[in-house]
Design a protein around this motif. Structure first.
Motif, PDB file in Angstrom:
ATOM      1  N   MET A 105       0.874   4.067  -2.884  1.00  0.00           N
ATOM      2  CA  MET A 105       0.621   5.472  -2.561  1.00  0.00           C
ATOM      3  C   MET A 105       1.765   6.358  -3.046  1.00  0.00           C
ATOM      4  O   MET A 105       1.537   7.470  -3.533  1.00  0.00           O
ATOM      5  CB  MET A 105       0.405   5.651  -1.054  1.00  0.00           C
ATOM      6  N   LYS A 106       2.992   5.877  -2.944  1.00  0.00           N
ATOM      7  CA  LYS A 106       4.136   6.639  -3.437  1.00  0.00           C
ATOM      8  C   LYS A 106       4.038   6.809  -4.951  1.00  0.00           C
ATOM      9  O   LYS A 106       4.255   7.905  -5.481  1.00  0.00           O
ATOM     10  CB  LYS A 106       5.438   5.935  -3.072  1.00  0.00           C
ATOM     11  N   MET A 114       1.344   6.738  -6.726  1.00  0.00           N
ATOM     12  CA  MET A 114       0.227   7.643  -7.010  1.00  0.00           C
ATOM     13  C   MET A 114       0.646   9.095  -6.825  1.00  0.00           C
ATOM     14  O   MET A 114       0.274   9.959  -7.617  1.00  0.00           O
ATOM     15  CB  MET A 114      -0.961   7.296  -6.111  1.00  0.00           C
ATOM     16  N   ILE A 144       0.840  -1.200   0.000  1.00  0.00           N
ATOM     17  CA  ILE A 144       0.000   0.000   0.000  1.00  0.00           C
ATOM     18  C   ILE A 144       0.873   1.247   0.000  1.00  0.00           C
ATOM     19  O   ILE A 144       0.599   2.215  -0.712  1.00  0.00           O
ATOM     20  CB  ILE A 144      -0.956  -0.004   1.205  1.00  0.00           C
ATOM     21  N   ARG A 145       1.946   1.212   0.783  1.00  0.00           N
ATOM     22  CA  ARG A 145       2.870   2.361   0.801  1.00  0.00           C
ATOM     23  C   ARG A 145       3.509   2.588  -0.558  1.00  0.00           C
ATOM     24  O   ARG A 145       3.637   3.720  -1.027  1.00  0.00           O
ATOM     25  CB  ARG A 145       3.940   2.161   1.862  1.00  0.00           C
TER      26      ARG A 145
END
Length: 65
Positions: A35-36, A38, A31-32
């Motif tokens: 998100m990075k 994105m 997920i991290r």
């Protein structure tokens, strides 16, 4: 924003994350990473007319950058 090239291409999305090599997107760290990616995608808009063509595993894959 679209996640995945195919959806982005169909929608001609202004921002997208190419998750073609997503083997390590598991759990919290996945997920991290997503998100990075994105956050980086929002910093640059896709210009579908100027996308380059990269060859990856025998297929043509456009890429901005």
């Amino acid at each position: 924003m679209a996640i995945g090239y195919d959806g982005a291409f169909l929608l001609k999305a202004r921002y997208f994350v190419d998750v073609f090599n997503d083997e390590s997107f598991y759990g919290f760290h996945g997920i991290r990473k997503l998100m990075k990616l994105m956050g980086e995608a929002v910093a640059r808009a896709a210009d579908w007319g100027d996308l380059k063509v990269n060859r990856d595993e025998g297929s043509e894959r456009p890429w901005n950058g």
